[in-house]
Scaffold this motif. Structure first.
Motif, short mmCIF file in Angstrom:
data_model
loop_
_atom_site.label_atom_id
_atom_site.label_comp_id
_atom_site.label_asym_id
_atom_site.label_seq_id
_atom_site.Cartn_x
_atom_site.Cartn_y
_atom_site.Cartn_z
N THR A 51 17.29 55.72 60.85
CA THR A 51 17.41 55.91 59.32
C THR A 51 16.12 55.95 58.72
OG1 THR A 51 17.45 53.36 59.47
CG2 THR A 51 19.33 54.96 59.51
N GLN A 52 16.72 56.19 57.69
CA GLN A 52 14.95 56.32 56.51
C GLN A 52 14.12 57.17 56.80
OE1 GLN A 52 15.44 53.84 53.93
NE2 GLN A 52 16.98 53.32 55.01
N ASN A 53 14.56 58.13 56.96
CA ASN A 53 14.32 59.77 57.09
C ASN A 53 13.28 60.79 55.89
OD1 ASN A 53 13.62 59.86 60.21
ND2 ASN A 53 15.31 61.78 60.27
N PHE A 54 13.13 61.35 55.92
CA PHE A 54 12.76 61.25 54.59
C PHE A 54 13.24 62.86 54.55
CE2 PHE A 54 10.17 63.54 51.34
CZ PHE A 54 9.87 62.61 49.92
N HIS A 55 13.96 63.37 53.08
CA HIS A 55 14.53 65.10 53.41
C HIS A 55 14.51 65.31 52.02
CE1 HIS A 55 17.58 63.59 55.51
NE2 HIS A 55 17.40 62.09 55.43
N THR A 56 14.83 67.04 52.96
CA THR A 56 14.41 68.49 51.40
C THR A 56 14.93 69.36 51.37
OG1 THR A 56 12.40 69.93 51.06
CG2 THR A 56 12.82 70.09 53.48
N PHE A 57 14.89 70.05 50.43
CA PHE A 57 16.31 71.33 50.14
C PHE A 57 16.12 71.90 51.49
CE2 PHE A 57 16.28 70.12 46.20
CZ PHE A 57 16.95 69.65 45.95
N GLY A 58 18.05 72.60 52.18
CA GLY A 58 17.64 73.68 53.16
C GLY A 58 17.65 74.55 53.10
N GLY A 59 18.15 76.02 53.86
CA GLY A 59 18.63 76.74 53.26
C GLY A 59 19.98 76.50 53.86
N GLN A 60 20.20 77.24 54.91
CA GLN A 60 22.00 77.29 54.61
C GLN A 60 22.35 76.63 55.31
OE1 GLN A 60 22.34 80.94 57.99
NE2 GLN A 60 24.64 80.11 57.86
N ARG A 61 24.11 76.65 54.69
CA ARG A 61 24.58 75.77 55.05
C ARG A 61 25.42 75.43 56.02
NH1 ARG A 61 24.28 71.75 52.38
NH2 ARG A 61 25.35 71.97 50.78
N TRP A 62 24.49 74.39 57.16
CA TRP A 62 25.30 74.35 58.78
C TRP A 62 27.12 73.73 58.73
CZ3 TRP A 62 22.50 77.77 61.56
CH2 TRP A 62 21.70 78.15 61.01
N SER A 63 26.94 72.28 57.96
CA SER A 63 28.54 72.52 58.55
C SER A 63 29.59 72.98 57.83
CB SER A 63 27.65 70.19 57.92
OG SER A 63 26.95 70.00 58.76
N PRO A 64 30.67 72.83 58.75
CA PRO A 64 31.54 73.42 57.67
C PRO A 64 32.67 72.71 56.72
CG PRO A 64 32.31 72.53 59.89
CD PRO A 64 30.75 72.37 59.95
N PRO A 65 33.28 73.65 55.55
CA PRO A 65 33.83 72.63 54.73
C PRO A 65 34.83 71.55 55.25
CG PRO A 65 33.35 75.16 53.94
CD PRO A 65 33.36 75.14 55.27
N ASP A 66 35.17 71.46 56.45
CA ASP A 66 36.10 70.81 56.54
C ASP A 66 35.44 69.31 57.75
OD1 ASP A 66 35.84 72.62 58.51
OD2 ASP A 66 38.24 72.47 58.95
N VAL A 67 34.27 69.82 57.66
CA VAL A 67 33.16 68.95 58.86
C VAL A 67 34.01 67.17 58.75
CG1 VAL A 67 30.85 68.03 57.17
CG2 VAL A 67 31.33 68.35 59.92
N HIS A 68 34.57 66.71 59.98
CA HIS A 68 34.11 66.16 60.98
C HIS A 68 33.10 64.80 59.75
CE1 HIS A 68 36.29 62.09 61.72
NE2 HIS A 68 35.71 62.00 62.53
N LEU A 69 34.16 63.52 59.34
CA LEU A 69 32.09 62.55 59.21
C LEU A 69 33.12 60.85 59.41
CD1 LEU A 69 31.84 64.02 54.90
CD2 LEU A 69 30.41 63.82 57.21
N PRO A 70 32.48 60.05 59.15
CA PRO A 70 32.25 58.79 60.22
C PRO A 70 32.49 58.25 59.22
CG PRO A 70 29.80 59.44 59.77
CD PRO A 70 30.57 60.75 60.07
#
Length: 841
Positions: free
Chosen positions: A640-659
């Protein structure tokens, strides 16, 4: 460290080549501090604040009854409240005659008795009265009410609240050890203070006197009664303390007379009034002149060979020197008093007034009053800052040079109002003013010039040189003294019977000062368990160093009496307390926390609780929310606590399973920062809204913010480098699935869904040439959808104000609620707040 002295050195621009015996140290911000050698020696033997309190004629009585002339602590508290409440004598009598009041064990039962007891309290500088003789007849005798100026100075120097808030020695401040970039802050940091110290005996202390005088109305009816107060303060008191009205750092020194001279020429009456003003100043300021033991003369006035009593002839002789006909200016025999030095630029009446007298008029004529009003009305609202739904006037195409000239003046004002001005900033002030002069012809040529007043524009020429001589210009603003007029003139006048205003104002002010000083002395002596102001003195301490503990207690006592009762909430302090609280005592993640240089605060309860992800996506019109959350978790990984930035392509599908299946949602978050030039001060707190569409807000309300996307760069010192301008669309926190316990990698951080604004390059510059603003457009994906990602909330750094780029004419369909949704391009408005301006300029 100490170096060998060079007595001939006098500061100026050669600080980097100095070799005198000076003390070189670092201040709290790591800047290099160079102090004047062998200045401001300490002499013992004078009375302290409490010593003077003990020398009062009634101190013997107070050994038996500490609150004399009042019976006990409760009796004093009631008396203090009534005496400082601003109630009239009649209102006090009505209160004291109430049955409930009679049941209180008070030592006084009438207003007259209460005021008589107040007269027995230890006094500050006492008031004097004098009939001032005049050379020409007046309708009534000229009466002058004043106090001993030296007593007022001693009272300020002797005040315990200012003890650790004063400068006594001139100093030079630099950003680095090479001493190439100078920093101007307090008056003591200026060349003027350093040069003045050279001219006085070794070991002497400069006592800088601030005088402020301006007529003010105390009644709007009955011919409008006007008084002319003269206020005094010390430049030695640090500006952030002196400029707070609650500190009472400005004392009323005199009530200058406003005479009615009898003279056939009306203009000469004005000359006589000015002469009398200087004559009264001579009387009031004589103790200060005697203390200095020096004298100077004015060559121009000395060269005028004319009878000063013949006011018409003398005034005519003065005109060739552009003098106003005053034969004996008060500063003529005051050592080291030079008008070009002590008449400092003043932002309230010069710059702000100039904005309305010139800039607004130019804009009205250039753009048209209707168009100007409309553009102001549709600018997105900022919580806590006034919005103008009807525009700013009740009041064509614009030449680019006109916009440049107006923008240059705006930058001039913003740079000049900084509390800390480096030599680099001073050069920017000069450059901004020069840029205005380079483009001002467009205002005249296009016929936009209105009025003939140019004095305010001319006075701007003195700002940059004055910074070197008197330090930061903001400290000389009349804002403080205008507020002081309310406390020392208008409030006391409201308690009078509308007769003999001067006498009653002096008496009322004297009582109020006695109460504050008595309250302070009682608190410092420990006669009260808390200050009368009922402010908490602070937590108990078990520090083994009793002396340090006693100083802290005294400081808490003084702060409770002499600082504002309306405290600004410091989210930094709240976050610090929450961070050390027991794990089970407050909800996690913490609602208030610090990220970089920003304190972030969320309400305790979310606006929406336990809402399914898909419903949130539909309500906030974020169809890719689930996929964005999936990409966020993939970037977060197992740590946890990673640093994030804007990515490019959306890799996860619209119906991706989330925990997780549900989200807590907040409609707003508050961001608080430290002041740009003084991290010990709290800056303004701004609210970032992320409100979904509803019946009143068709497109919702979503604010922009500055977000850190590169942890190598820190806001605000790095400006926009390493940061992105984003549109905050959702503030959320994943909800632990039912049956889970503790925290995990997705529920221990608040998250936001943010869409990026791209900065549009403007040739070789990042800002548009005319407005000096960054041009923005919404970042888009290849699919045509807006580029948005999920980020940790703790990457937000500042509120940002994004406004539409209107073009030649604003679309009349725009409103303040739809302009961001409907506009194709935008400006990043750096002028909405000064600290933001300094950060990105």
């Amino acid at each position: 460290m100490d170096l060998d002295p060079d007595p001939a050195w006098e500061g100026g621009e050669n600080w980097h080549s100095i070799s005198p015996s000076i003390s070189i140290a670092a201040d709290s911000l790591g800047r290099v501090l160079v102090t004047f050698p062998r200045a401001s020696e300490i002499f013992e033997g004078r009375e302290t604040f409490l010593t003077r309190f003990e020398l009062d004629p009634y101190s013997v009585c107070r050994r038996l009854v500490p609150f004399y002339p009042f019976a006990n602590l409760d009796d004093w508290r009631v008396a203090n409240f009534l005496l400082t409440s601003g109630l009239s004598m009649r209102a006090l009598d009505e209160f004291l005659s109430l049955e409930a009041t009679k049941n209180m064990p008070l030592s006084f039962w009438t207003a007259k008795d209460l005021c008589a007891r107040a007269e027995l309290l230890p006094s500050g500088p006492r008031w004097k009265f004098q009939i001032v003789p005049t050379t020409h007849p007046t309708r009534e005798p000229v009466q002058l009410y004043f106090r001993d100026a030296l007593d007022c100075v001693e009272a300020l120097f002797n005040h315990p609240f200012f003890a650790d808030k004063m400068d006594f020695t001139p100093f030079g401040l630099f950003t680095t050890a090479e001493r190439l970039v100078r920093v101007f802050t307090e008056w003591m940091s200026s060349d003027g203070a350093w040069d003045m110290q050279h001219k006085i005996p070794e070991g002497a202390t400069i006592c800088g006197i601030i005088l402020s005088s301006d007529k003010t109305n105390i009644t709007n009816m009955c011919s409008g009664k006007v008084v002319h107060p003269l206020l005094i303060s010390l430049v030695n008191i640090k500006m952030k303390v002196r400029n707070k009205g609650c500190s009472h750092a400005f004392l009323l020194l005199a009530l200058m007379p406003i005479p009615q001279f009898i003279h056939p020429v009306r203009r000469m009456c004005g000359v006589l009034e000015e002469r009398l003003f200087h004559q009264c100043l001579d009387i009031v300021l004589e103790p200060l002149k005697q203390a200095a033991r020096l004298a100077t003369t004015l060559a121009q006035l000395a060269s005028i060979e004319c009878d000063v009593l013949d006011v018409d002839q003398y005034f005519a002789a003065c005109e060739r020197f552009r003098l106003n006909g005053v034969s004996h200016p008060f500063w003529r025999d005051w050592p080291l008093a030079e008008p070009s030095e002590f008449l400092t630029p003043e932002s309230l009446h010069e710059w702000h007034r100039q904005f309305w007298d010139h800039d607004v008029r130019w804009c009205k004529h250039a753009l048209g009053a209707t168009e100007l009003d409309f553009r102001f009305s549709i600018i997105p609202r900022i919580t806590g800052i006034a919005h103008f739904p009807n525009g700013i006037t009740k009041l064509k195409q614009v030449d680019a040079d006109v916009v440049i000239a107006i923008r240059a003046l705006m930058e001039f004002r913003y740079y000049s109002q900084a509390t800390t001005i480096t030599s680099i900033t001073r050069d920017k002030i000069r450059a901004s003013l020069q840029e205005f002069h380079d483009h001002k012809d467009a205002i005249i040529q296009n016929g936009h010039r209105r009025g003939e007043k140019t004095k305010q524009l001319e006075l701007m020429q003195s700002v940059a040189p004055s910074i070197e001589r008197v330090g930061s210009i903001l400290q000389w603003s009349a804002d403080t003294t205008e507020h002081a007029h309310i406390k020392v003139i208008k409030d006391p006048a409201s308690t009078t019977n509308n007769h003999s205003y001067d006498t009653q104002i002096c008496r009322s002010l004297d009582r109020s000062e006695k109460c504050r000083l008595f309250d302070t002395a009682l608190a410092l002596r420990g006669s009260t368990s808390e200050p009368t102001s009922m402010q908490q003195l602070g937590r108990e301490t078990n520090d083994s160093d009793s002396e340090s503990s006693e100083r802290d207690k005294d400081r808490s006592v003084l702060d409770g009496i002499w600082t504002s009762k309306r405290k600004t909430t410091s989210f930094f302090d709240v976050a610090a307390r929450l961070s050390v609280s027991p794990p089970d005592s407050v909800p996690r993640p913490l609602r208030t926390f610090i990220a970089g240089s920003t304190a972030i605060h969320l309400n305790y309860d979310p606006s929406l609780k336990c809402v399914p992800i898909d419903i949130v996506a539909e309500r906030f019109k974020l169809p890719d929310l689930r996929g964005a959350l999936g990409d966020y978790l993939n970037r977060e990984g197992n740590v946890t606590q990673n640093f994030h930035t804007f990515g490019g392509q959306r890799w996860s599908p619209p119906d991706v399973h989330l925990p997780f299946k549900e989200l807590h949602v907040w409609y707003k978050v508050r961001l608080q920062q430290k002041a740009y030039h003084d991290p010990s001060d709290i800056a303004s707190t701004f609210t970032v809204h992320a409100h979904p569409p509803d019946r009143l807000l068709k497109y919702g309300r979503y604010d922009a913010a500055i977000m850190n996307v590169d942890d190598q760069w820190q806001w605000p010192s790095s400006g926009l480098q390493g940061h992105a301008i984003v549109h905050v669309r959702l503030i959320m926190c994943p909800v632990l699935p039912r049956g889970s316990s503790g925290v995990n990698r997705f529920s221990d951080r608040f998250l936001i869904y943010a869409q990026r604004f791209d900065i549009v390059p403007q040739g070789n510059s990042s800002v548009e040439r005319t407005t000096g603003l960054h041009v923005l457009k919404k970042a888009m994906r290849a699919s045509g959808s807006e580029l948005g990602e999920v980020f940790p909330l703790d990457q937000l750094r500042s509120y940002a104000h994004v406004i539409p780029r209107f073009g030649r004419k604003a679309d009349n369909r725009l409103t303040s609620t739809n302009c961001i949704h409907s506009s194709p391009s935008f400006f990043l408005n750096k002028y909405f707040e000064k600290d933001f301006f300094y950060a990105i300029s």
